[in-house]
Design an enzyme around this catalytic site. Sequence first.
Site, PDB file in Angstrom:
ATOM      1  N   GLU B  66       1.429   9.259  -0.540  1.00  0.00           N
ATOM      2  CA  GLU B  66       0.862   9.261  -1.893  1.00  0.00           C
ATOM      3  C   GLU B  66      -0.472   9.991  -1.971  1.00  0.00           C
ATOM      4  O   GLU B  66      -0.842  10.516  -3.014  1.00  0.00           O
ATOM      5  CB  GLU B  66       0.707   7.832  -2.419  1.00  0.00           C
ATOM      6  N   PHE B 128       4.532  -9.753  -3.435  1.00  0.00           N
ATOM      7  CA  PHE B 128       4.841  -8.674  -2.494  1.00  0.00           C
ATOM      8  C   PHE B 128       4.382  -7.321  -3.067  1.00  0.00           C
ATOM      9  O   PHE B 128       4.657  -6.996  -4.211  1.00  0.00           O
ATOM     10  CB  PHE B 128       6.344  -8.640  -2.220  1.00  0.00           C
ATOM     11  N   GLN B 129       3.687  -6.567  -2.274  1.00  0.00           N
ATOM     12  CA  GLN B 129       3.148  -5.249  -2.644  1.00  0.00           C
ATOM     13  C   GLN B 129       2.261  -5.314  -3.887  1.00  0.00           C
ATOM     14  O   GLN B 129       2.238  -4.395  -4.692  1.00  0.00           O
ATOM     15  CB  GLN B 129       4.269  -4.220  -2.820  1.00  0.00           C
ATOM     16  N   LYS B 178       5.711  -4.214 -13.945  1.00  0.00           N
ATOM     17  CA  LYS B 178       7.150  -3.932 -13.946  1.00  0.00           C
ATOM     18  C   LYS B 178       7.819  -4.468 -15.212  1.00  0.00           C
ATOM     19  O   LYS B 178       8.694  -3.819 -15.779  1.00  0.00           O
ATOM     20  CB  LYS B 178       7.792  -4.546 -12.703  1.00  0.00           C
ATOM     21  N   MET B 490     -16.454  21.712  12.543  1.00  0.00           N
ATOM     22  CA  MET B 490     -17.738  21.483  11.893  1.00  0.00           C
ATOM     23  C   MET B 490     -18.474  20.328  12.555  1.00  0.00           C
ATOM     24  O   MET B 490     -19.696  20.363  12.720  1.00  0.00           O
ATOM     25  CB  MET B 490     -17.534  21.215  10.390  1.00  0.00           C
TER      26      MET B 490
END
Lengths: 191, 588
Positions: B66, B128-129, B178, B490
């Site tokens: 993501e 959950f999640q 949802k 760097m």
Amino acid sequence: MLHTFIAYVDDKPGVLTRVASLFRRLNINITSLTVGRSERDGLSRMTIVCEASAEAGHRIRASLFKLENVVDVDDIAQAPNVTRELALIKVAVTKELRSQIFELVEVFRARIVDLTAESLMIEMTGVESKIEGLIEILRASDCCILELCRSGKMTMRRSHHVSSVVRAMSVPANESEEPRPVDEDAPALPQ
Amino acid sequence: MGTHATTQAANAHLTTPTRLTGAEIVWATLYGEGVTDVFGYPGGAILPVYDALRKFPIHHTLVRHEQGAAHMADGYARASGKVGVAMATSGPGATNLVTGIATAMLDSIPIVCITGNVSSKVLGTDAFQEVDITGITLPVTKHNFLVSRPEDIAPAIRHAFQIARSARPGPVLVDITKDAQQGTAIFDFAAAAPPPHRPHPMRRVEVSALDQAAELIRNAQRPVILAGHGVIESGAGEQLLSLAERAQIPVALTLLGLGGFPASHSLNIGMMGMHGESWVNHAIQDADLLIACGMRFDDRVTGATATYALKAKKIHIEVDPSEINKNIKVDVALVGDLAQVLDQLLPRVATRNGAAWLKTIEASKGAVAVHDIKNLPDSGHLYAAHVMHDLWHITGGDAIIVTDVGQHQMWEAQYFHHERPRTLITSGGLGTMGFGLPAAIGAKTACPDKEVWVIAGDGGFQMTAAELATIVQEGLKVNIAIVNNGYLGMVRQWQEFFYERNYEATPLVSPDFVKLADAHGLPGRTVRTRTELDQAVAVARAAKGAFLLNIHVEKEDAVYPMIPAGNALHEMIRRPGKKPLDKPAGNK
């Protein structure tokens, strides 16, 4: 220096977090914060007091305005204003000492709002120093402070929003601009 | 892309209020906002939305992580000037977006991120999640929304687009439960329009300030324009050109300003700041007037603020009032959209003769330019500077270059000369390694007809290398140049200068990148010399699809000049082998 901001914010979940988070991010401690409904529908009014450098005022105000839920911000700075704080103080007190407290309350123009056999509750409105004064004397006395609840400062500019006042009262501007002297440290009006 | 039928249906939804599911409303609203591409990754809490995608003519790019989705939306926005859109599920899907969102925030890039969340009934129960993504992203978004009712989806998304693109752009997140996706509501696109944008009350340009600015310009002997990202975001390139040419004022650019003023223009003196050329930083330190246009005096361009341009009066033209006097105190602030402010300022500015000052700057370049590494004869060693110079030369400077973060990014800025806005896409403010590859995918999606190159170091490339598969799945022609020096370059350079060459945790083992490309079905080539480079670049450009170049360069090369963090702008570490004009600075 001590900064005082007035903010009108949407009365919605999460708005307080957004405002508080801004100060947290700048590593500025909020000294006091009061929130409640305002004269505008759907908007809450906040009085935010914080300790920050003199230059920080501009940036805090500009950053507050950037928050989507903040509708209006005023930096009171040194402008003439009325500032009040409300305190509720519960004191453990025996019958013998009661009269002493009553006298104290009278001198400070506070009120007794609850009284039981072993305790009483004092309600007091005023400027910070006056409230501090009462607390100090209570602490020095023989009675014990059981609970102390302070609202934090509420601030309003004096004779500021002239145009909106004029609109509200529908009177010519020159009349409404006349200053209405109110002494900040004058005793609170009887309630 | 959708069929003719889906386009017709989607158009009908925009004009005729219809009852739709929340999931359909998400797409219908995005379609109404002009969205054609979304970058995302599905999951449980966003599945209703994915299920409804087939009914809408919007292309979805499946990412591999993501973070890539957020960077792609970002690259899409930077390349096109439109709002980029990323989508993810709840919990880990949403948290993976955060680095990409912060990247967009620090560089003021308009993106809208849509995340699914658990049903409103179980919000706050550690379902959950479930994660509090509006809480997590609060400090790295311009604003975010938690939507738990289907009827609130369209207004929230439309408002999000308005916020993302208005004033100083930035990322906005819309978190949709949802049950809101599964429920239905009447979709009325017009009625869901946000209230008119409320301009920041401190954003104003006083006439007296304009006059004062014009007066300062008229009287200046040694003025310098500092042009930043605002030139590009505001589309003020033309006005800037007029100002510079009319008053004959040299223009220095920030990293994100590159492309905002043509590199080949005689008044362009180059990039300022930590890795800016010495004459640019000296010109700023010696200036008697700085005209800052859409830039924020970031610490990377000012060096120590206490010693920054002390002789100069400063005019700050900036859209964000909270930037005024934040880092550098200014004398005149013109707070507003850069193009509009310059339109107001230009009639007040007369032509002036700047020849003497320009001559002084030109003279201060001295032999510096001759010592540039790009002018060194080919000794068999390949330097990254050669790579940038040759890429610029071969592509005619016309490609969109997307960089990662690190040494190669600075070399790109120094040696690839950008003529037009939106031809350099780079993470400036947050300095996000791993940005390059996904942002290039976003840029190519936005501009399919443009040549797109991603230039990345061997370190940063590996952070998001999984997106190679996205390139393959999308069939995108993105050319990849990995500037491989076997170090986190760097950081190694800082260790060399400031940590007694203690190369702790910077030597880097990498896979054979050409084989990695091969595993993805992509062609590639390893390059070790300058001659090979020319051929390889030609082959890569001619290839039908994506092509990867693994370019081995000098291992312990450093980016010069360099102002050590905390030093004054003129206290630079100069290129070696050159008589130093300034003493190398001490450790900071």
